[in-house]
Design a protein around this motif. Sequence first.
Motif, PDB file in Angstrom:
ATOM      1  N   ASP A  89       0.690  -1.038   0.018  1.00  0.00           N
ATOM      2  CA  ASP A  89       0.039   0.024   0.102  1.00  0.00           C
ATOM      3  C   ASP A  89       0.990   1.207  -0.108  1.00  0.00           C
ATOM      4  O   ASP A  89       0.396   2.209  -0.508  1.00  0.00           O
ATOM      5  CB  ASP A  89      -0.980  -0.076   1.340  1.00  0.00           C
ATOM      6  CG  ASP A  89       0.018   0.013   2.618  1.00  0.00           C
ATOM      7  OD1 ASP A  89       0.308  -1.038   2.752  1.00  0.00           O
ATOM      8  OD2 ASP A  89      -0.752   0.753   3.306  1.00  0.00           O
ATOM      9  N   ASP A 127      -6.314  -6.639  -6.885  1.00  0.00           N
ATOM     10  CA  ASP A 127      -6.640  -5.101  -7.449  1.00  0.00           C
ATOM     11  C   ASP A 127      -7.073  -5.192  -8.984  1.00  0.00           C
ATOM     12  O   ASP A 127      -7.475  -4.175  -9.288  1.00  0.00           O
ATOM     13  CB  ASP A 127      -5.867  -4.100  -6.857  1.00  0.00           C
ATOM     14  CG  ASP A 127      -4.089  -4.721  -6.902  1.00  0.00           C
ATOM     15  OD1 ASP A 127      -4.039  -5.879  -6.849  1.00  0.00           O
ATOM     16  OD2 ASP A 127      -3.578  -3.735  -7.040  1.00  0.00           O
ATOM     17  N   ARG A 164      -9.788  -6.368  -0.994  1.00  0.00           N
ATOM     18  CA  ARG A 164     -11.055  -5.736  -1.195  1.00  0.00           C
ATOM     19  C   ARG A 164     -11.970  -6.427  -1.705  1.00  0.00           C
ATOM     20  O   ARG A 164     -13.151  -6.659  -1.242  1.00  0.00           O
ATOM     21  CB  ARG A 164     -10.719  -4.287  -1.782  1.00  0.00           C
ATOM     22  CG  ARG A 164     -10.106  -3.301  -1.223  1.00  0.00           C
ATOM     23  CD  ARG A 164      -9.853  -2.153  -2.059  1.00  0.00           C
ATOM     24  NE  ARG A 164      -8.910  -0.961  -1.597  1.00  0.00           N
ATOM     25  CZ  ARG A 164      -8.739  -0.153  -2.245  1.00  0.00           C
ATOM     26  NH1 ARG A 164      -9.408   0.230  -3.351  1.00  0.00           N
ATOM     27  NH2 ARG A 164      -7.920   1.079  -1.455  1.00  0.00           N
ATOM     28  N   ASP A 201      -7.309   0.939   5.197  1.00  0.00           N
ATOM     29  CA  ASP A 201      -8.012   0.787   4.146  1.00  0.00           C
ATOM     30  C   ASP A 201      -9.598   0.451   4.460  1.00  0.00           C
ATOM     31  O   ASP A 201     -10.009  -0.572   4.792  1.00  0.00           O
ATOM     32  CB  ASP A 201      -7.598  -0.242   3.131  1.00  0.00           C
ATOM     33  CG  ASP A 201      -8.547  -0.526   1.631  1.00  0.00           C
ATOM     34  OD1 ASP A 201      -9.649  -0.042   1.543  1.00  0.00           O
ATOM     35  OD2 ASP A 201      -8.001  -0.889   0.852  1.00  0.00           O
ATOM     36  N   ARG A 326      -4.911   6.174   5.522  1.00  0.00           N
ATOM     37  CA  ARG A 326      -4.259   5.788   4.341  1.00  0.00           C
ATOM     38  C   ARG A 326      -3.711   6.912   3.447  1.00  0.00           C
ATOM     39  O   ARG A 326      -3.122   6.660   2.596  1.00  0.00           O
ATOM     40  CB  ARG A 326      -5.723   5.319   3.771  1.00  0.00           C
ATOM     41  CG  ARG A 326      -6.829   6.528   3.369  1.00  0.00           C
ATOM     42  CD  ARG A 326      -7.954   5.914   2.641  1.00  0.00           C
ATOM     43  NE  ARG A 326      -9.129   6.667   2.478  1.00  0.00           N
ATOM     44  CZ  ARG A 326     -10.003   7.226   3.469  1.00  0.00           C
ATOM     45  NH1 ARG A 326      -9.575   6.808   4.744  1.00  0.00           N
ATOM     46  NH2 ARG A 326     -10.998   8.126   3.235  1.00  0.00           N
TER      47      ARG A 326
END
Length: 394
Positions: A89, A127, A164, A201, A326
Amino acid sequence: MTDAPTPDTLRLPTQDGALEHYRHRTEPVARAAEGPRPASRVVYSAAHVVADPLADVGPDDRAAVDWESTLAFRRHLWAHGLGVAEAMDTAQRGMGLDWSGAAELIRRSAAEARAEGGLIACGVGTDQLTPAPGTTLKDVRAAYEEQLEVVESAGAQPILMASRALAAVASGPQEYAEVYDHLLRQSQEPVVLHWLGPMFDPALDGYWGDADLDTATETFLSVISDHSDKVDGIKISLLDAGREVALRRRLPDGVRCYTGDDFNYPELIAGDAHGFSHALLGIFDPLAPLAAEAVRKLDTGDTEGFRAVLDPTVPLSRHLFKAPTRYYKTGVVFLAWLAGHQDHFTMVGGLQSARSLPHLAHAYRLADELGLFPDPQLAASRMRQLLAVHGVTA
């Protein structure tokens, strides 16, 4: 701080919107030279990417990366003996850097690691998959498998990142376990499992199938226990030192705990009578020379010396990672620019705008007080440029 301007002062905005004069350092602080990899802890720095400031791209376009500067920064981390945690990230995965860009980053960095003899581990996520009605667990597994193959083919250690898509699709703990069981059975080498909290996140809230962290922890530990031969370690990013210590003490023998706690890392790495954490931290991107110097003190058993070097860095880290956490990447890249690791303060996706001028000014002050900048005059000059763009002059 001083009440009157001098050639060595800057007018910095305060948190309440006022301006005050700050006298910056004029000479660098002597630091330990570059050196070998620490022996007592495995230490990774998650690394940022350097944008190409001359590319004509917008926030929704594919990221334009300055590959030469990006790889040069990784050589800087390896030269100090730190490992590189790539395409995490900190590299703006899911916040400006898409999977195609991350895959290229992984291939380039892994090749550079082989040439430099550097330690590298790379993020494996999902992703490339945007959850939508009809998305299934099979789709999530396939996305993970595609990325796992890229990382393994590049010769890097995989870090199975929180997904996610999995958070959106899974109906409960059992489905998380099924996906991770599938991936761990087919991984060629032991992986690092990454538990990223919702402060990093928000889409990962309730990860491992339950918003209750105690229940989620049991699912997490069950997956590790069932596949301990395929788990090199776990990376915990929950910003809760007590929870990390409790979890660390329950890990199977041979499974490392890598702290991802950018608020409490000195005490977690130092450890206690029952054990310690290794490190995989975004804050070690700007702190690389200090982090390496500190951990080498642990190599000699000098815990007090380790804390003396690293404890004073915590206020800077807590400031960079303050809510919304984030957006810490903005401060990380800002400090890289001030330190001379790149020639500009531009980020992929335009994320340089994600933090306010008072926030950045305070980050500059804290870093300067630490003696973090190799060339304090360069850092001050660049800070003046940023201030001028915002209408603040001497």
